[in-house]
Design a protein around this motif. Structure first.
Motif, PDB file in Angstrom:
ATOM      1  N   ALA A   1      12.219  -7.296  -7.283  1.00 40.34           N
ATOM      2  CA  ALA A   1      12.760  -7.588  -8.554  1.00 40.34           C
ATOM      3  C   ALA A   1      14.236  -7.715  -8.740  1.00 40.34           C
ATOM      4  O   ALA A   1      14.924  -7.447  -7.849  1.00 40.34           O
TER       5      ALA A   1
ATOM      6  N   TRP B   1      16.513  -6.767 -11.438  1.00 40.32           N
ATOM      7  CA  TRP B   1      17.648  -5.794 -12.164  1.00 40.32           C
ATOM      8  C   TRP B   1      17.817  -4.419 -11.230  1.00 40.32           C
ATOM      9  O   TRP B   1      18.986  -3.893 -11.410  1.00 40.32           O
TER      10      TRP B   1
ATOM     11  N   THR C   1      10.002  -0.257 -16.859  1.00 37.11           N
ATOM     12  CA  THR C   1      10.670  -0.915 -16.275  1.00 37.11           C
ATOM     13  C   THR C   1      11.446  -0.553 -15.323  1.00 37.11           C
ATOM     14  O   THR C   1      11.681   0.783 -15.184  1.00 37.11           O
TER      15      THR C   1
ATOM     16  N   ASP D   1      16.792 -14.764 -19.975  1.00 38.40           N
ATOM     17  CA  ASP D   1      16.068 -13.613 -19.023  1.00 38.40           C
ATOM     18  C   ASP D   1      15.706 -14.385 -17.568  1.00 38.40           C
ATOM     19  O   ASP D   1      14.914 -15.300 -17.773  1.00 38.40           O
TER      20      ASP D   1
ATOM     21  N   ASN E   1      13.555 -12.965 -15.509  1.00 37.93           N
ATOM     22  CA  ASN E   1      12.450 -12.746 -15.117  1.00 37.93           C
ATOM     23  C   ASN E   1      11.354 -13.696 -15.741  1.00 37.93           C
ATOM     24  O   ASN E   1      10.285 -13.991 -15.071  1.00 37.93           O
TER      25      ASN E   1
ATOM     26  N   ARG F   1      19.146 -14.236  -8.768  1.00 36.72           N
ATOM     27  CA  ARG F   1      17.660 -14.606  -9.047  1.00 36.72           C
ATOM     28  C   ARG F   1      17.742 -16.201  -9.554  1.00 36.72           C
ATOM     29  O   ARG F   1      16.703 -16.819  -9.205  1.00 36.72           O
TER      30      ARG F   1
END
Length: 254
Positions: free
Chosen positions: A15, A17, A60, A95, A97, A203
């Motif tokens: 992930a 964050w 989250t 974003d 993600n 990311r």
């Protein structure tokens, strides 16, 4: 001797964050055992399990629990004076993600959907109502890989392309306005805004084809179709030498 429990940080290896507080812990000099880390498997939708929802209703990551107080977002865990940049990085329009769960992530999407369907079938009424708010979006994404018509799939692909175009524009035009000529946003050493930016750009670099730190400039320039802005290149080079970056991304980008 204090009997207070250690703070607990809920994370997931892939992930984006949770990397913010993980980088911060190293950069701020905390001992490795100062915080207990617990993994929540997003691929199995463990964040939407009844057990985790009791800890954090937003469901989250990351979540930090300190002496009974719960901080259920990255912005709650780390919050700094350069809030405009932090807010920009967390905006839906760029974003980090969304591209990750785009056209290349069918197994991830389908497994999460099936896990939540299972939770819903066995949940109490309160939990059923909560999960009912999550299932439509998860079901839509699942349908793209299982039963969606070609035009719906193409619509999603087009949305994904447009999203990355906004990300590219942010790197080329917006991000340099936030960056200093050298060093970090927060000064000579990284601070809160830098922790968020490090996680975001790591990311995006991975999604652009960089598995490791050394490959970031090449991958980003291929994605952008041009050279990195000088400030961005300098900023990335500065992070590559920091202990927090080296510790969190030692086994590759996430």
């Amino acid at each position: 001797m204090s009997t207070e429990a250690k703070p607990t940080l809920y994370v997931f290896g892939p992930a984006v964050w949770p990397k913010v507080p993980e980088i911060a812990l190293v950069e701020l000099g905390y001992p490795a055992d100062a915080v207990e880390k617990k993994s929540v498997n997003l691929a199995a939708a463990e964040n939407l399990s009844p057990e985790f929802v009791k800890i954090s209703k937003p469901a989250t990551l990351p979540v930090l629990v300190v002496e009974g107080n719960t901080y259920p977002s990255t912005i709650d865990v780390n919050n700094g004076k350069h809030q405009a940049l932090i807010d920009a990085l967390h905006a839906d329009v760029i974003d980090p993600n969304f591209p990750f769960v785009g056209p290349r992530s069918g197994d991830f999407i389908c497994n999460r959907y099936q896990a939540v369907v299972g939770y819903h079938e066995t949940a109490d009424e309160e939990m059923k109502a909560y999960l009912a708010t999550k299932l439509p979006k998860l079901g839509y994404l699942n349908s793209l890989y299982t039963e969606a018509l070609a035009d719906k799939v193409q619509e999603f692909v087009n949305t994904s392309i447009a999203h990355m175009q906004r990300v590219d524009g942010f790197i080329l035009h917006t991000l340099p306005m936030y960056l200093p000529e050298s060093g970090f946003v927060e000064g000579a050493i990284p601070g809160e805004a830098d922790f968020h930016l490090a996680a975001w750009i790591a990311r995006i670099s991975l999604l652009s084809g960089a598995p490791t730190t050394a490959k970031i400039p090449e991958a980003l320039e291929k994605e952008l179709g041009q050279k990195l802005p000088e400030k961005v290149a300098s900023y990335l080079a500065a992070w590559a030498e920091r202990a927090g970056w080296k510790a969190v991304y030692a086994d590759g980008l996430h």
